[in-house]
Write an enzyme that holds these catalytic residues in place. Structure first.
Site, PDB file in Angstrom:
ATOM      1  N   CYS A 181       0.808  -1.220   0.000  1.00  0.00           N
ATOM      2  CA  CYS A 181       0.000   0.000   0.000  1.00  0.00           C
ATOM      3  C   CYS A 181       0.840   1.269   0.000  1.00  0.00           C
ATOM      4  O   CYS A 181       0.299   2.366  -0.122  1.00  0.00           O
ATOM      5  CB  CYS A 181      -0.913  -0.007   1.217  1.00  0.00           C
ATOM      6  N   GLU A 233      -3.253   4.871  13.585  1.00  0.00           N
ATOM      7  CA  GLU A 233      -2.911   6.071  12.809  1.00  0.00           C
ATOM      8  C   GLU A 233      -3.265   7.331  13.598  1.00  0.00           C
ATOM      9  O   GLU A 233      -2.508   8.312  13.602  1.00  0.00           O
ATOM     10  CB  GLU A 233      -3.641   6.054  11.463  1.00  0.00           C
ATOM     11  N   LYS A 292     -10.408   6.870   1.003  1.00  0.00           N
ATOM     12  CA  LYS A 292     -10.535   5.455   0.593  1.00  0.00           C
ATOM     13  C   LYS A 292     -11.976   4.956   0.627  1.00  0.00           C
ATOM     14  O   LYS A 292     -12.318   4.018  -0.092  1.00  0.00           O
ATOM     15  CB  LYS A 292      -9.685   4.559   1.499  1.00  0.00           C
ATOM     16  N   PHE A 311       1.033  -3.085   4.541  1.00  0.00           N
ATOM     17  CA  PHE A 311       1.245  -4.419   5.075  1.00  0.00           C
ATOM     18  C   PHE A 311       2.730  -4.733   4.933  1.00  0.00           C
ATOM     19  O   PHE A 311       3.365  -4.381   3.937  1.00  0.00           O
ATOM     20  CB  PHE A 311       0.443  -5.443   4.268  1.00  0.00           C
ATOM     21  N   HIS A 314      -4.101   7.385   5.840  1.00  0.00           N
ATOM     22  CA  HIS A 314      -4.110   6.047   5.261  1.00  0.00           C
ATOM     23  C   HIS A 314      -5.526   5.478   5.431  1.00  0.00           C
ATOM     24  O   HIS A 314      -6.077   4.922   4.516  1.00  0.00           O
ATOM     25  CB  HIS A 314      -3.047   5.170   5.931  1.00  0.00           C
ATOM     26  N   HIS A 342      -9.503   1.131  -1.521  1.00  0.00           N
ATOM     27  CA  HIS A 342      -8.084   1.037  -1.187  1.00  0.00           C
ATOM     28  C   HIS A 342      -7.352   0.542  -2.433  1.00  0.00           C
ATOM     29  O   HIS A 342      -7.399  -0.642  -2.764  1.00  0.00           O
ATOM     30  CB  HIS A 342      -7.870   0.080  -0.010  1.00  0.00           C
TER      31      HIS A 342
END
Lengths: 398, 81
Positions: free
Chosen positions: A158, A301, A322, A386, A290, A327
């Site tokens: 990502c 976050e 998102k 990830f 994010h 995403h």
């Protein structure tokens, strides 16, 4: 060190095939999420996705080149065409092309497996190999525009887009190149791909609700975002339209877990982006988070932002786009940078849609459901991948 | 057999975005804008169309004219019966 101007934008997303549809769509709180068009959708629990719709690859590439381009590469070339046309000028050997992807040619791989294992065919498409390569986008873009400087792909799930844009930023800053075509592309919404996400249990059953108490996960998207970066002096000398200054870049690794996010790792990347831009927390008006909408990401976050911004966190606007464009994995950072530039230029901050209820663990101003008018001088865009690889961009109005 | 040749020419035109009218038997592939990489795609499409398998020795990648392509495919289709 040289300064870096953003002079071209390109985007293909579930909200439309251009920059305008992404910026206006996210501002208006429009959702690109729908039931997947894949066959056998009834066998999927993760069946809501933010797919690019009505895509005609031949219109972008022509039939011959289309044979050599997986869906993610088609998006990338289309977005690059937009960005280069927007900027109006590139410079062959003093130009870099750096485009990231999390997965690569997923459609090509799955089609080949279907033929061989499901259909019992003895042959797969002859260009399966060049199609599935993760470097399809930088290669095809270099050919499209005669770019003969450095070219490569970056893969960090990502964070692939932000790492790519950040690498290009550094190369221009240090004078290694004058111009860069940078961003990310992804098209990994395949049946087996969705089954993989389903098994990981991080996909929302219906909609993505970032930072909301009843959030149940992310919604997968696809598409590509490309920006054209340029030495600020060069951009000014040729009278280019400068959308924003790319002012800073920070990156870090969590060294902790393959899927669980780390507050410390995220905070380090954000702090480094600010330091790299020479900015203080109070200079930032907006963070494009994010904000995946998973139970784990959003509070982590939030804590990372509080850790870096301290008291200034309560004045920040933070939203996750998102929920609207999905995403985009390797495309996420570039699509979100385009949306963030839109916010910087217009003074209208895109909302976090589908927000129903505040979570005590997520206690910032997430611009719930409706866009907010606020003039900002600078903004940050977060990507936390990830595998614990984080990359954060900081932009400033010019 | 002329039927096979016509279908092969249709595939050449379709896959290589070549001018169908320019695909005479003595036309050189290079002159009508068909590269060896294009021929990889063409052979795949021909295999799918006729249900045949084009082996290493059946048609070389440095084949030069349209007529040589159609003749090779006619032989293979006939052999496949």
């Amino acid at each position: 060190m040289r300064r870096v101007a953003i002079t071209g934008l390109g985007a293909v997303s579930s909200l439309g095939h251009d920059v305008q549809s992404l910026i206006e769509g996210t501002r208006e709180g429009r959702s690109g999420v729908a039931l997947t068009t894949l066959p056998n959708a009834e066998l999927l629990s993760a069946r809501y996705v933010a797919e690019v719709k009505n895509w005609d690859g031949a219109a972008t590439l022509g039939k011959k080149k289309l044979n050599l381009a997986d869906r993610f590469s088609q998006f990338a070339v289309a977005a690059a065409q937009q960005a280069v046309a927007d900027a109006g000028d590139i410079s062959g050997e003093r130009t870099a092309v750096i485009v990231g992807t999390g997965v690569g040619g997923a459609t090509t791989i799955e089609e080949a497996y279907d033929r061989v294992w499901r259909d019992g065919q003895q042959r797969v498409h002859p260009f399966s190999i060049p199609r599935l390569m993760a470097n399809g986008p930088p290669s095809l873009i270099s050919m499209e525009f005669g770019i003969t400087g450095p070219g490569f792909a970056i893969s960090s799930a990502c964070s692939s887009s932000n790492h790519s844009i950040g690498m290009a930023f550094g190369m221009i800053r240090r004078g290694e190149v004058d111009v860069a075509v940078a961003g990310g592309a992804e098209a990994s919404i395949t049946f087996a791909g969705l089954k993989g996400w389903e098994a990981l249990r991080v996909i929302a059953p219906d909609v993505c609700r970032p930072f909301s108490r009843d959030r149940r996960g992310m919604i997968l998207g696809d598409g590509a975002g490309i920006v054209l970066l340029e030495d600020m002096d060069r951009a000014r000398a040729r009278g280019a339209t400068i959308h924003a200054e790319l002012a800073g870049f920070g990156m870090s690794s969590d060294a902790m877990d393959m899927v669980q996010p780390s507050m410390a790792g995220a905070a380090r990347a954000i702090a480094q982006a600010l330091a790299s831009a020479g900015m203080n927390p109070e200079d930032i008006g907006y963070i494009n988070a994010h904000g995946t909408g998973t139970p784990a990401n959003d509070p982590t976050e939030t804590k990372a932002i509080r850790h870096v911004f301290g008291a200034a966190a309560d004045k920040l606007l933070v939203s996750s786009t998102k929920a609207m464009h999905g995403h985009g994995l390797g495309a996420a950072g570039a699509l979100e940078l385009v949306a963030t530039i839109g916010a910087l230029q217009s003074g209208i901050i895109p909302p976090t849609i589908n927000f129903t209820e505040a979570d005590p663990e997520c206690d910032l101003d997430y611009v719930p459901n409706v866009a907010r008018e606020r003039r900002i001088a600078a903004a940050v865009s977060n990507s936390f991948a990830f595998g614990g690889l984080n990359a954060v961009l900081a932009i400033r109005a010019v | 057999m002329t039927d096979v040749a016509d279908r092969v020419k249709d595939i050449l035109a379709e896959e290589c975005e070549a001018d169908r009218a320019a695909l005479s038997d003595d036309a050189r592939l290079e002159d009508v804008g068909i590269s060896s990489v294009d021929m990889v795609q063409v052979m795949f499409a021909i295999e799918e169309e006729f249900g045949i398998s084009i082996g290493e020795n059946d048609m070389s990648l440095d084949i030069e004219t349209v007529g040589e392509v159609t003749a090779a495919i006619q032989r293979l289709v006939a052999a496949a019966g």
